[in-house]
Design a protein around this motif. Sequence first.
Motif, short mmCIF file in Angstrom:
data_model
loop_
_atom_site.label_atom_id
_atom_site.label_comp_id
_atom_site.label_asym_id
_atom_site.label_seq_id
_atom_site.Cartn_x
_atom_site.Cartn_y
_atom_site.Cartn_z
N LYS A 181 0.83 -1.20 0.00
CA LYS A 181 0.00 0.00 0.00
C LYS A 181 0.87 1.25 0.00
N SER A 182 1.85 1.26 0.91
CA SER A 182 2.74 2.42 0.94
C SER A 182 3.45 2.57 -0.40
N THR A 183 3.86 1.46 -0.94
CA THR A 183 4.56 1.50 -2.22
C THR A 183 3.66 2.10 -3.31
N PHE A 221 3.31 11.26 5.34
CA PHE A 221 4.06 10.01 5.46
C PHE A 221 3.63 9.22 6.69
N GLN A 222 3.83 7.92 6.58
CA GLN A 222 3.43 7.02 7.66
C GLN A 222 4.02 7.45 9.00
N ASN A 223 5.27 7.92 8.99
CA ASN A 223 5.87 8.34 10.26
C ASN A 223 6.09 9.84 10.33
N LEU A 247 -2.66 10.15 2.16
CA LEU A 247 -2.41 9.91 3.57
C LEU A 247 -2.00 8.46 3.77
N ASP A 248 -0.85 8.26 4.40
CA ASP A 248 -0.43 6.89 4.69
C ASP A 248 -0.69 6.62 6.18
N GLU A 249 -1.70 5.85 6.45
CA GLU A 249 -2.09 5.51 7.82
C GLU A 249 -2.17 6.73 8.72
N PRO A 250 -3.09 7.65 8.41
CA PRO A 250 -3.14 8.90 9.15
C PRO A 250 -3.54 8.73 10.61
MG MG Z 1 2.90 1.07 4.78
#
Ligand code: MG
Lengths: 248, 374
Positions: free
Chosen positions: A43-45, A87-89, A165-168
């Motif tokens: 998913k992130s990719t 970003f996720q982080n 949004l990556d895992e907001p």
């Molecule tokens: Mg990810």
Amino acid sequence: MDYIVDIKDIVTKFGTTVVHDKISLHVKSGEIYAIVGPSGCGKSTLLRELVALHKPVSGSINILGYNLLNASYKQIQELRKQWGFLFQNGALFSSLSIYDNIALPLMEYTDLSSKFISKMVAYKLDLVGLKDSDGSLFPSEISGGMVKKVALARALALEPRLLFLDEPTSGLDPISAREFDRLLLRLREFLSLSVVMVSHDLHSIRLTADRLAVIDDKHIVVQGSLDDIVNTHTPFINAFFDAYKDKR
Amino acid sequence: MAHPLLVSHKNIASGKIEIDISGNLTLNYISSIKRYIGELSLEGIDTVDINLDNIDNMDSSGAIFIDSISAQLKNQKINITCNQPEIIKNLALIHAKMKNINTYGFVTDKHSLLYNVGFQSAKAYKTFLSFLSFFGELNYSFYLLLLHPSKIRYKEIIFEINANIIKAFGIIAVTSFLVGVVVAYQSSIQLAKYGANVFIVDMLGLSILRELGPLITAIIIAGRSGSFFTAQIGAMKVTLEIDAMQTMGFDAMRFLVIPRIVALVFMMPVLIFIADISGLFGGMLVAKYQLGISASFFIGRFLEIISVKQFLVGIIKGPFFAFLIASIAIYHGLNVKNDTQSIGVNTTKSVVESIFAIIVCDAVFSIIFTVLGI
Ligand SMILES: [Mg+2]
Ligand SMILES: Nc1ncnc2c1ncn2[C@@H]1O[C@H](COP(=O)(O)OP(=O)(O)OP(=O)(O)O)[C@@H](O)[C@H]1O
């Protein structure tokens, strides 16, 4: 063709490992679109490919009317001002204060006075639920949830039309997570945003997403409204959406 | 949809103008409309009507701009009209928000010179104290480890010896060889003038064994291992690895600090030995080709003139230099804050300070040896 994001037959490989095998999906303008799937399914990719951080092996990506994979550097630069990425982080600039993190794109890309910029930053901070006194803190001095909020404020700095949004909501407490959902809905209404998000948060998906796609085993298993999804049966969907079915 | 912004104005009565904004009131166009309004001649005008009827799009920066327009039109009365309920609603929303927001929090304070001097002095003093405390903690951990030698991390020590000592053999040998060549070449010209060719042996023997060998080794190791330790441990701080170790009960002193210090302290003499050998070899080559002193004569005179004491004087400095390099580097590594900038800052400090410390330490040694008559 008024899809704001339109991807066709994306194939992604790392070395010989195939991550995506002919993935296609499209996001309509003004829509909140969620991507779900098990950890490591890419998913992130996929999001990284949508913002030109990573090039797929084959396929086509159409974003905001540009053909991303054939776009010139100039066109991509133009696109970069029209989308925001969370970003996720968080990925805040650790050597800049919170204020400067949000002000940086405005200072780089507009010729607005610093006074006006500080107003906009204050507004964005308020929008994501932070105090303006937080502006002078540095990324190392704030909590994980605040990092998410600052990262969102930074993603919104240039008034994007499209937000990734990556895992907001991961790492937020449930109350902040629901606040975040409401914020997202408000933003969509006010800024006429389109949103593509990766999420593991069922609450959040139910509250905000108009449509979603499930990626599993390199393919899009199903794409559609939440009801369409829960009526499809795969082990992942059954496990993931169990809670949702119970609550109905 | 993509109408650019259009601004126009007309006088509608004496002392009254209407500014008409249409199209996209969005981020990209704000500065041009600001400029437009700035260039209006507002002499004798006391009322400005702003008409937003034909706005297609307004983002939050546009709304903030309209909300704060009174800052630009200080002396006029402003009426804002718009027939789109959506836009009026957003403007009201922004207005309600902006009322409660002040932007004073962003102003960074400026301080007087005296304040800055005091602040920096206090900071330097605190740094000194924290280094002392690090030093104390280090000694205490050493002491504990000596009581329980089984807890020493031999594997890590071996690993560090390989990474920091064995892999440095080449660069140390080459550098000292070249220094030996240069020193011998420079002095051979002078010595030949006085016909004092043989004294090249004395000169090289003393200078390389006592000073050049240890110093070159220490400076290379400070640049090589010192920067490595600081950047590596600093990155571990940024990624919270050290915190993670701590929560699992792995003591950073035992796992990270002591193996590195022990590896350098014990193996530094070996590096100095290599530096001595290759420096002398370089000098010997120059002596042969420049001054016609054969290798066997060189070695014979060397054994006769240079006592073992001279060699030991150089070697004994090794562990001290090594301790300074490793402890300064690790101290700065552990001092890295939670951001990438401070890795760079601390690595620089680490290398500069350890080279400085080496030279000070060398000077102290010279004084001690002179007093003792060695
Ligand atoms: Mg990810
Ligand atoms: N730079 C890389 N090099 C090699 N493999 C990679 C790289 N980046 C990602 N992968 C692989 O691609 C796959 C997808 O990774 P990705 O980060 O997109 O997963 P994800 O769906 O976001 O998972 P999560 O939900 O845990 O964040 C994983 O199997 C990962 O090992």
